[in-house]
Design a protein around this motif. Structure first.
Motif, short mmCIF file in Angstrom:
data_model
loop_
_atom_site.label_atom_id
_atom_site.label_comp_id
_atom_site.label_asym_id
_atom_site.label_seq_id
_atom_site.Cartn_x
_atom_site.Cartn_y
_atom_site.Cartn_z
N UNK A 74 -15.39 -6.91 1.96
CA UNK A 74 -15.65 -6.94 0.77
C UNK A 74 -16.13 -8.59 0.13
N UNK A 108 -2.82 -17.08 0.75
CA UNK A 108 -3.50 -15.93 1.37
C UNK A 108 -4.25 -15.09 0.35
N UNK A 109 -5.56 -14.82 0.84
CA UNK A 109 -6.26 -13.72 0.20
C UNK A 109 -6.33 -12.30 1.32
N UNK A 110 -5.91 -11.15 0.95
CA UNK A 110 -6.04 -9.96 1.81
C UNK A 110 -7.28 -9.25 1.24
N UNK A 112 -10.23 -6.09 1.14
CA UNK A 112 -10.40 -4.94 1.88
C UNK A 112 -11.59 -4.89 2.82
N UNK B 274 -5.57 -17.01 -7.66
CA UNK B 274 -4.91 -15.76 -8.13
C UNK B 274 -5.83 -15.10 -9.18
N UNK B 276 -9.01 -15.15 -9.60
CA UNK B 276 -10.26 -14.82 -9.00
C UNK B 276 -10.40 -13.21 -8.89
N UNK B 277 -9.16 -12.42 -8.47
CA UNK B 277 -9.30 -11.27 -8.10
C UNK B 277 -9.28 -10.41 -9.30
N UNK B 301 -6.63 -6.64 -7.14
CA UNK B 301 -7.44 -5.39 -7.73
C UNK B 301 -7.54 -4.63 -6.63
N UNK B 302 -7.24 -3.17 -6.70
CA UNK B 302 -7.41 -2.27 -5.65
C UNK B 302 -8.69 -2.18 -5.17
N UNK B 303 -9.81 -2.12 -5.65
CA UNK B 303 -11.07 -2.23 -4.87
C UNK B 303 -11.40 -3.51 -4.19
N UNK B 304 -10.70 -4.49 -4.31
CA UNK B 304 -11.17 -5.76 -3.82
C UNK B 304 -10.14 -6.25 -2.77
N UNK B 305 -8.97 -6.36 -3.25
CA UNK B 305 -7.71 -6.81 -2.14
C UNK B 305 -6.91 -7.47 -2.99
N UNK B 306 -5.78 -8.35 -2.53
CA UNK B 306 -4.66 -9.01 -3.05
C UNK B 306 -4.65 -10.35 -2.38
N UNK B 307 -3.70 -11.03 -3.20
CA UNK B 307 -3.61 -12.40 -2.97
C UNK B 307 -2.24 -12.84 -3.33
N UNK B 308 -1.81 -13.90 -2.49
CA UNK B 308 -0.22 -14.22 -2.49
C UNK B 308 -0.40 -15.68 -2.01
#
Lengths: 373, 373
Positions: A74, A108-110, A112, B274, B276-277, B301-308
């Motif tokens: 993505x 970290x970014x995770x 899709x 954070x 950005x998403x 954001x479900x369609x992109x991904x997540x960050x921590x």
């Protein structure tokens, strides 16, 4: 796929590959960037199915490779994400073929991933015969012509650049039917087959952004329905627009009644000042009156006021002529000339105005006059 | 009126005066700039009837004066026109009370003038008692609070800044009801009468652009329904918003359960990453989880991904708390703090989050949390 790489190295590759992506994509997987890590190195590919850009980072430029593989990542915000990473060394790891973890020790970014089986198979073959140009020359050709490309879809062919090769002559033409810019250059070797194709404007503009003003060679491989540019480790492939590009050479007469020699800077500034009063009008009409050694430039907008300016000129004729044109089109044409002096070539008040550099024969520009009453 | 003046001198005055003009003007004459040339010098005034800016160029700074007078000059493009003039010395001449000729030896603009009898009579009186502030301090006050002004017209008062003086204490507050920024500073002298007014946001923002970050005094004259700022040779007068500004002091508790000491840079960058998403979402929700000496920042954001991301922090409490907020609001609040370290003050996950500089006591910012499930 698992590897570690320096921020600037991956950024450069991603930056070029993401240029191929488009807002108008309808196939979801084309919102992704294809990462392909092999023992040669990392290939990054972006495509909107019409334009495809593939960059390559050789194995020696990758800090550490744990495992090879493919992922379609993505791409939304991916450049900003990597740019904002708090470390210069970044880890990439595909997890369960569904996600990619892009991380440093503290964050970290995770992201899709798309199923890589869904990604179209894009072939980027070379042809046996190809054209070679210096990057700086191709950049100049595009810079000097692309402003005249049409942005209207009513005549799709005019949104592309006509790219013609006959022998060792390359001719590039852009026109929106109100103005035209033509660049003619010599190739180092003659081509066996003549070429007459139309490259989409969007591809032309992305190529211009990717190539540097440098001495590297660009290989140009032309096929029936596509064209491939190879520049350093970057491959840029575009489809072609189909149809016959209009013949434009008969527009360009051999002789001109008025040949006016002007300082580019003075003429540009004077038109720019006159343009101010017309900038909210649909047709930014400026009128010039030429007589003997003087050019008077006028424009006006009833609700604001008017302006008049006189330039000393060097003209071959003493007779008076008045001609009106779009100040925007004139300024666009003047902006791409790299010379201190220009020639304005005029036949009559209803025939095209030609603008040429005094020293550089390779560029011919024309704009149509506007009839005023 | 006929005079000659240097380009930069007239540009500076016009630049400030035209700031008062507005796209939304319904009275045509207010599209004009009032030129008034007297034996003292040249006054330039712009107004949209709510905000008026008057600048002054003393006679000694005018190269030549042929005749005095008044003209209301069509102001559209006037700054660009003068900026683009081919000479540093420019002639101004009113012709038949209807046009003004702005010219050099080689070019001229003829601009329409309005009838000066149509221009409203705008009185810019001083009051007997006024407040004095350093320009740099007023600029800082506006910079640190105005981002929190509401841009919604539903509650017009919140589009303005609450300006309160009691004794020698000046308190400036901006809030859009989701966030608030309050700056409290000491005045050099106590005011006899207390002041509690609301200055329109647009006026506040134009004042900030006009004043420099310098040590010059600004006089602030407050009237029942208007306020006048005098800075060097510039007078800026604004109407006031009428109504009672909401009481906000009871929002600010005396004690906080969580007091967290953070590096501004580290916290800002982590929230920025954070954010950005979530940047295309209406609510840019970021969640922080605080426990012992660690803060974990997450978003997705479900369609992109997540960050921590994890930050080491200095907190007064070991108990865990989770709280969510708008990343945009947090970044806006952090941007105006000029200190390396900040305090994040939290009472519970549904009470306002306070952000304060560790060193600077004058600024208090708050944002409301967002309830997530």
């Amino acid at each position: 796929m698992k590897f570690t790489i320096e921020k600037n190295i991956i950024l450069e590759g991603l930056n070029d590959a993401t240029r191929a992506l488009s807002q108008k994509i309808t196939i979801p997987v084309l919102n992704g960037i294809k990462f392909e890590l092999t023992k040669e190195g990392l290939y990054l590919m972006g495509s909107d199915s019409e334009l495809t850009i593939k960059t390559f980072i050789p194995e020696k430029d990758i800090k550490n490779i744990d495992s090879y593989g493919i992922a379609i990542v993505q791409s939304k915000y991916i450049l900003d994400m990597i740019r904002k990473m708090p470390s210069n060394v970044i880890d990439f790891e595909v997890i369960d073929n569904q996600k990619i973890k892009i991380s440093t020790s503290s964050n970290e970014y995770m992201l899709n991933c798309y199923n890589y089986n869904d990604y179209p198979n894009i072939v980027m073959d070379k042809s046996k015969e190809y054209i070679t140009l210096k990057a700086s020359l191709l950049k100049e050709i595009i810079n000097q012509t692309s402003y005249a490309l049409s942005t209207q879809e009513v005549r799709p062919l005019l949104t592309g650049m006509n790219f013609k090769v006959t022998g060792n002559i390359l001719e590039c033409i852009a026109t929106d039917s109100y103005r035209l810019s033509k660049k003619v250059v010599n190739l180092s070797t003659a081509n066996d087959n003549s070429i007459n194709i139309v490259i989409p404007g969007r591809s032309i503009n992305e190529i211009e952004k990717i190539i540097q003003d440098d001495d590297n060679d660009i290989e140009i491989h032309v096929f029936t329905n596509k064209i491939l540019f190879i520049y350093k480790d970057i491959m840029i492939q575009s489809n072609l627009l189909s149809g016959s590009y209009p013949q434009t050479n008969h527009f360009i007469p051999d002789d001109f009644v008025y040949m006016i020699n002007l300082s580019l800077r003075d003429f540009f500034d004077a038109i720019d000042r006159a343009a101010l009063l017309t900038q909210n009008k649909e047709k930014n009409i400026v009128k010039i009156k030429i007589q003997d050694k003087e050019m008077v430039i006028t424009s006006g907008a009833a609700e604001i006021g008017k302006t008049e300016e006189t330039l000393k000129i060097d003209s071959n004729k003493k007779d008076k002529i008045e001609i009106s044109f779009s100040s925007k089109y004139m300024l666009d044409a003047l902006k791409v000339i790299k010379d201190d002096n220009i020639l304005l070539l005029i036949n009559s008040d209803d025939k095209p105005i030609f603008i040429k550099s005094v020293e550089d024969e390779t560029l011919t520009e024309l704009i149509l006059p506007i009839k005023t009453f």
